[in-house]
Design an enzyme around this catalytic site. Structure first.
Site, PDB file in Angstrom:
ATOM      1  N   LEU A 390       0.837  -1.192   0.000  1.00 33.01           N
ATOM      2  CA  LEU A 390       0.000   0.000   0.000  1.00 33.01           C
ATOM      3  C   LEU A 390       0.877   1.248   0.000  1.00 33.01           C
ATOM      4  CD1 LEU A 390      -2.663  -1.197   2.592  1.00 33.01           C
ATOM      5  CD2 LEU A 390      -2.967  -0.963   0.123  1.00 33.01           C
ATOM      6  N   GLU A 391       0.740   2.067  -1.020  1.00 32.63           N
ATOM      7  CA  GLU A 391       1.612   3.222  -1.198  1.00 32.63           C
ATOM      8  C   GLU A 391       0.874   4.542  -1.006  1.00 32.63           C
ATOM      9  OE1 GLU A 391       3.672   2.829  -4.910  1.00 32.63           O
ATOM     10  OE2 GLU A 391       4.371   0.808  -4.462  1.00 32.63           O
ATOM     11  N   HIS A 392      -0.355   4.486  -0.461  1.00 32.06           N
ATOM     12  CA  HIS A 392      -1.136   5.703  -0.297  1.00 32.06           C
ATOM     13  C   HIS A 392      -1.546   5.905   1.158  1.00 32.06           C
ATOM     14  CE1 HIS A 392      -1.401   6.136  -4.653  1.00 32.06           C
ATOM     15  NE2 HIS A 392      -1.594   4.828  -4.696  1.00 32.06           N
TER      16      HIS A 392
END
Length: 565
Positions: A390-392
């Site tokens: 997860l990059e957000h």
């Protein structure tokens, strides 16, 4: 991870050629007169290739993807053939027509020739979704027919076209008849069930060219017949199904719902993870890298992360949609490849997130939704575990709850990996680091992405440049000294220069960093105060980019990882 890396790469000279030939992008259309019609026949390819001629047998009608109705055109360039599909359309002299089509894929062209005035053509470099091409042309004083066409570009992948329109005065052939929306199908029945599938059948709907199948309110299939088998289901689970009918005019109301419950079953067990592993992300999409099936992934990889799961309208819930672009004939074939890799001692896991993925887990309800849906996918497909990419932004409290619930369901054989960005692991106070420490007892490995970040601080508070041995070792030191076990730390790098925007390093630098951390040799200016022989290994984005480069990365780094102390 970037789903679209290098998607916009231009072929050398292609843009210049298009501009030199006077080709434009989309153009506007004038206001239609009341008597105007679509002069193209079989404009939505609902009757196969009737009225259309495709060069060299390059055209075919497919049921997915479609823009409207149940069918669309797929043109596949090959060799010196650009997959040109054309139709001769009757027109009136001295008249203006609007030409348009919905297209997707690589380098799609739309044009008209034999107009008696100026022939026209428009094009787009394409993409993964539908876009509209349009232009206008005027017929000459003696013109009674024109040839409209669409085509791709030499050496490029297939393109798709649908709902082609030659809108203007009736040329004498009559307009393409407008269908009406079909009625809802009846007689939906659930037949044979297994631990992961339900057979469905229903009565045909008048005027329908296809049918959509819904599971628990979400569309999961589009078929042309009146039966199908829904696969990838969890064992001992009840599902509600509905069916709607479609044609070029639209979609009917859904049928009455039917409920079916799968039989008992379970995960046959996961192979154990080796002491030192090579991890690779497998792309469930085509972005210019080599398209491969799981069976084609190099045997050097011990953990294969299928990229990516998709989110739903329910917070925390994930699903998996096998992309037709990767070439599987069925979901069952994909599952068979997972089983074969597991039989060979490999762990196949499902990655959640990526550069464009966003799964929100910020409440007890969303944590439970994640755990339940992730476990259902593990049971249905045979995945050995989950990768968190997860990059957000994440909420460590609720993501921890979700992963612990999943662990309780899956048991001790769960493979749990993470792929944070460098900024996410700069200190133990970040949400990612807090999550990793909170689930340390069930965590397999954290493969930090040492790319697309620029210079960063190492554990000695010095700044190190991306792409160096020091960058890899000094940043790994933060995790190693911050509470993670060495067996839970891996080095993540791109497999080729095309795999990421920046941060590619030669495989020798990766090997040197592994030696520095595990043996204290081949270090740069930074040398850790101690060695970590149990370091888990290395990871790459992606197995597809690796294959594009002839598997040079895995062939170099894989044996080195497997021979660590």
């Amino acid at each position: 991870m970037d789903r679209t890396t290098r998607r916009r790469r231009w072929l050398g000279g292609l843009l210049a050629l298009a501009v030199g030939a006077g080709l434009g992008l989309t153009g506007g259309a004038g206001t239609a007169l009341a008597a105007d019609v679509n002069n193209a026949k079989n404009a939505g390819f609902e009757s196969g290739l009737t009225n259309w001629t495709c060069s060299g047998g390059s055209g075919a009608v497919v049921s997915s993807p479609v823009h409207g109705g149940a069918s669309a055109l797929r043109g596949t360039p090959s060799g010196q053939d650009n997959a040109k599909c054309s139709q001769t359309v009757p027109v009136k002299p001295n008249s203006t027509y609007s030409l348009s089509a919905w297209v997707q894929g690589s380098y799609v062209y739309l044009g008209a020739s034999g107009t008696g005035t100026t022939d026209v053509s428009v094009w787009t470099p394409g993409g993964s979704g539908w876009s509209r091409l349009s232009t206008t042309f005027t017929t000459g004083a003696g013109t009674t027919s024109v040839t409209v066409h669409t085509h791709g570009w030499y050496g490029q992948p297939a393109y798709f076209a649908d709902d082609i329109s030659v809108f203007g005065p009736d040329g004498g052939g009559g307009g393409d008849p407008d269908p009406v929306v079909p009625p809802a199908p009846g007689g939906l029945t659930a037949g044979a069930v297994t631990s992961s599938s339900v057979a469905l059948s229903w009565s045909g709907s008048s005027g329908a060219t296809g049918y959509h199948v819904y599971r628990n309110g979400t569309r999961v299939q589009s078929v042309t017949g009146t039966s199908t088998t829904e696969t990838g289901l969890a064992a001992s689970t009840s599902y509600q199904f509905q069916v709607s009918a479609t044609n070029a005019a639209g979609e009917s109301a859904r049928s009455a719902a039917v409920t079916a419950t799968t039989s008992g079953g379970g995960n046959p067990g996961n192979p154990s993870v080796p002491k030192h592993v090579l991890t690779g992300y497998w792309q469930n999409f085509d972005n210019g890298a080599t398209v491969q099936k799981l069976r084609d992934v190099s045997s050097q990889y011990d953990i294969i992360a299928v990229s990516f799961a998709d989110s739903t309208a329910t917070a925390g819930q994930i699903v998996f949609n096998l992309d037709p672009a990767v070439g599987y004939g069925s979901v069952d074939e994909f599952k068979s490849d997972i089983a074969a890799k597991k039989s060979a001692g490999k762990s196949v896991i499902l990655s959640v997130g990526g550069e464009r993925g966003n799964v929100t887990i910020n409440s007890d309800a969303s944590a439970t939704a994640f755990a339940d849906s992730a476990y259902a996918l593990m049971q249905g497909y045979g995945f050995s575990g989950i990768d968190i990419d997860l990059e957000h932004g994440i909420n460590s409290v609720y993501l921890t709850k979700a992963l612990r619930q999943l662990s309780q369901k899956a048991g001790s054989s769960l493979v749990l990996t993470m792929a944070p960005q460098t900024i996410d692991m700069q200190n133990t106070g970040t949400e990612y680091f807090k999550t990793a420490l909170a689930v340390k007892d069930i965590l397999t490995v954290v493969n930090m992405q040492y790319y697309n970040s620029g210079s960063m601080l190492g554990c000695d508070q010095k700044v190190y440049s991306q792409g160096s041995v020091d960058f890899l070792t000094a940043l790994a030191c933060i995790q190693l000294e911050g509470g993670l076990d060495p067996s839970q730390v891996g080095i993540g790098v791109p497999a080729s220069t095309r795999g990421a925007g920046s941060g590619y390093v030669d495989p020798q630098i990766v090997k040197n960093a592994l030696d520095c951390l595990t043996r204290g040799t081949n270090c740069g200016s930074f040398k850790p105060s101690r060695t970590y022989p149990a370091l888990r290994g290395a990871m790459t984005w992606s197995t597809n980019w690796d294959a594009t480069a002839g598997n040079a990365w895995s062939n170099a780094v894989g044996p080195h990882v497997h021979n660590l102390p």
